[in-house]
Design an enzyme around this catalytic site. Structure first.
Site, mmCIF file in Angstrom:
data_model
loop_
_atom_site.group_PDB
_atom_site.id
_atom_site.type_symbol
_atom_site.label_atom_id
_atom_site.label_comp_id
_atom_site.label_asym_id
_atom_site.label_seq_id
_atom_site.Cartn_x
_atom_site.Cartn_y
_atom_site.Cartn_z
ATOM 1 N N TYR A 1 96.022 96.478 71.467
ATOM 2 C CA TYR A 1 95.205 96.875 72.618
ATOM 3 C C TYR A 1 93.789 97.276 72.227
ATOM 4 O O TYR A 1 92.953 97.541 73.100
ATOM 5 C CB TYR A 1 95.861 98.039 73.360
ATOM 6 C CG TYR A 1 97.227 97.703 73.896
ATOM 7 C CD1 TYR A 1 97.384 96.807 74.943
ATOM 8 C CD2 TYR A 1 98.371 98.268 73.341
ATOM 9 C CE1 TYR A 1 98.635 96.483 75.439
ATOM 10 C CE2 TYR A 1 99.635 97.946 73.830
ATOM 11 C CZ TYR A 1 99.755 97.060 74.874
ATOM 12 O OH TYR A 1 100.993 96.746 75.350
ATOM 13 N N HIS B 1 90.903 97.669 79.032
ATOM 14 C CA HIS B 1 91.661 98.853 79.442
ATOM 15 C C HIS B 1 91.457 100.014 78.466
ATOM 16 O O HIS B 1 91.747 101.152 78.802
ATOM 17 C CB HIS B 1 93.142 98.494 79.544
ATOM 18 C CG HIS B 1 93.869 99.123 80.689
ATOM 19 N ND1 HIS B 1 93.267 99.532 81.854
ATOM 20 C CD2 HIS B 1 95.193 99.409 80.838
ATOM 21 C CE1 HIS B 1 94.177 100.027 82.669
ATOM 22 N NE2 HIS B 1 95.347 99.983 82.074
ATOM 23 N N ASN C 1 99.601 104.653 81.418
ATOM 24 C CA ASN C 1 100.265 105.069 82.653
ATOM 25 C C ASN C 1 100.900 106.456 82.582
ATOM 26 O O ASN C 1 101.341 106.970 83.598
ATOM 27 C CB ASN C 1 101.322 104.036 83.051
ATOM 28 C CG ASN C 1 100.693 102.705 83.378
ATOM 29 O OD1 ASN C 1 99.476 102.574 83.482
ATOM 30 N ND2 ASN C 1 101.525 101.698 83.544
ATOM 31 N N ASP D 1 88.314 102.793 82.362
ATOM 32 C CA ASP D 1 87.842 101.507 82.865
ATOM 33 C C ASP D 1 87.901 101.505 84.392
ATOM 34 O O ASP D 1 88.733 102.186 84.989
ATOM 35 C CB ASP D 1 88.699 100.367 82.300
ATOM 36 C CG ASP D 1 90.161 100.477 82.683
ATOM 37 O OD1 ASP D 1 90.780 101.538 82.436
ATOM 38 O OD2 ASP D 1 90.709 99.512 83.234
ATOM 39 N N ASN E 1 96.687 103.670 87.309
ATOM 40 C CA ASN E 1 97.890 104.436 86.963
ATOM 41 C C ASN E 1 97.626 105.564 85.971
ATOM 42 O O ASN E 1 98.314 106.578 85.990
ATOM 43 C CB ASN E 1 98.980 103.502 86.444
ATOM 44 C CG ASN E 1 99.548 102.653 87.554
ATOM 45 O OD1 ASN E 1 99.633 103.071 88.705
ATOM 46 N ND2 ASN E 1 99.916 101.431 87.229
#
Length: 185
Positions: A14, A19, A66, A91, A112
């Site tokens: 990631y 994100h 989340n 973001d 989320n």
């Protein structure tokens, strides 16, 4: 003390995705204020520093986007920090790439990570530095878009927004919300 938390997902897969704009921006703040030592605490990477006489804790929750609210809630409670001294960097699909917006309070707009923070803190009253990533092109799935690496011109816009977000977060600590909004929004 101010807590500046960047939202993102842990793990190399990631790293530097849209994100993870919050993580990238917090890393820029760490460079700016000379923070080099990170430790794992309450489910987050934390680092402490000083900016123009203000104690700052930088935070990168490691529980995935989340569920970011859990580690943040634990840290605020452990250090006795009021949510009004929390700055969350994240973001934002509804802001053009390369730009940012700063605000205090508000909803989660379907994000989320923000939803988790609202739920765990029991309030929506904290600062937000919103890093513009824009909407996915065409019919591209939103999840695929936010979890992808920006390429070419989009990568330049992403880097610019993260740089602006870092500058705005520190400006906020020094000058307050109104002047920060006038300067960056």
């Amino acid at each position: 003390m101010f807590v500046i938390a960047g939202l993102g997902n842990p793990g190399e897969e990631y790293a530097h995705t849209r994100h993870n704009a919050g993580f990238d921006t917090v890393d820029r703040i760490a460079e700016e204020i000379g923070v080099r030592y990170w430790k794992n605490e309450a489910g987050a990477l934390t680092a402490k520093g000083l900016f123009k006489g203000t104690d700052v804790m930088l935070v990168k929750p490691q529980s995935y986007m989340n569920t970011s609210g859990g580690p943040l809630s634990k840290l605020l409670n452990a250090y006795g920090v009021d949510p009004a001294h929390l700055v969350v960097i994240h973001d934002e699909l509804d802001i053009n790439p390369g730009t940012i917006r700063v605000k205090f309070g508000g909803g989660h707009a379907g994000h989320n990570g923000l939803r988790s923070i609202c739920d765990k803190l029991g309030t929506r009253d904290w600062y937000r530095v919103r890093i513009g990533i824009g909407r996915p092109p065409g019919r591209m799935d939103t999840a695929d878009y936010v979890l992808s690496l920006p390429k070419k011109e989009a990568a330049k816009d992403f880097a610019q927004a993260c740089d602006l977000g870092a500058t705005a977060a520190l400006y906020l600590l020094e000058h307050g919300l109104e002047k920060t909004q006038q300067e960056f929004n």
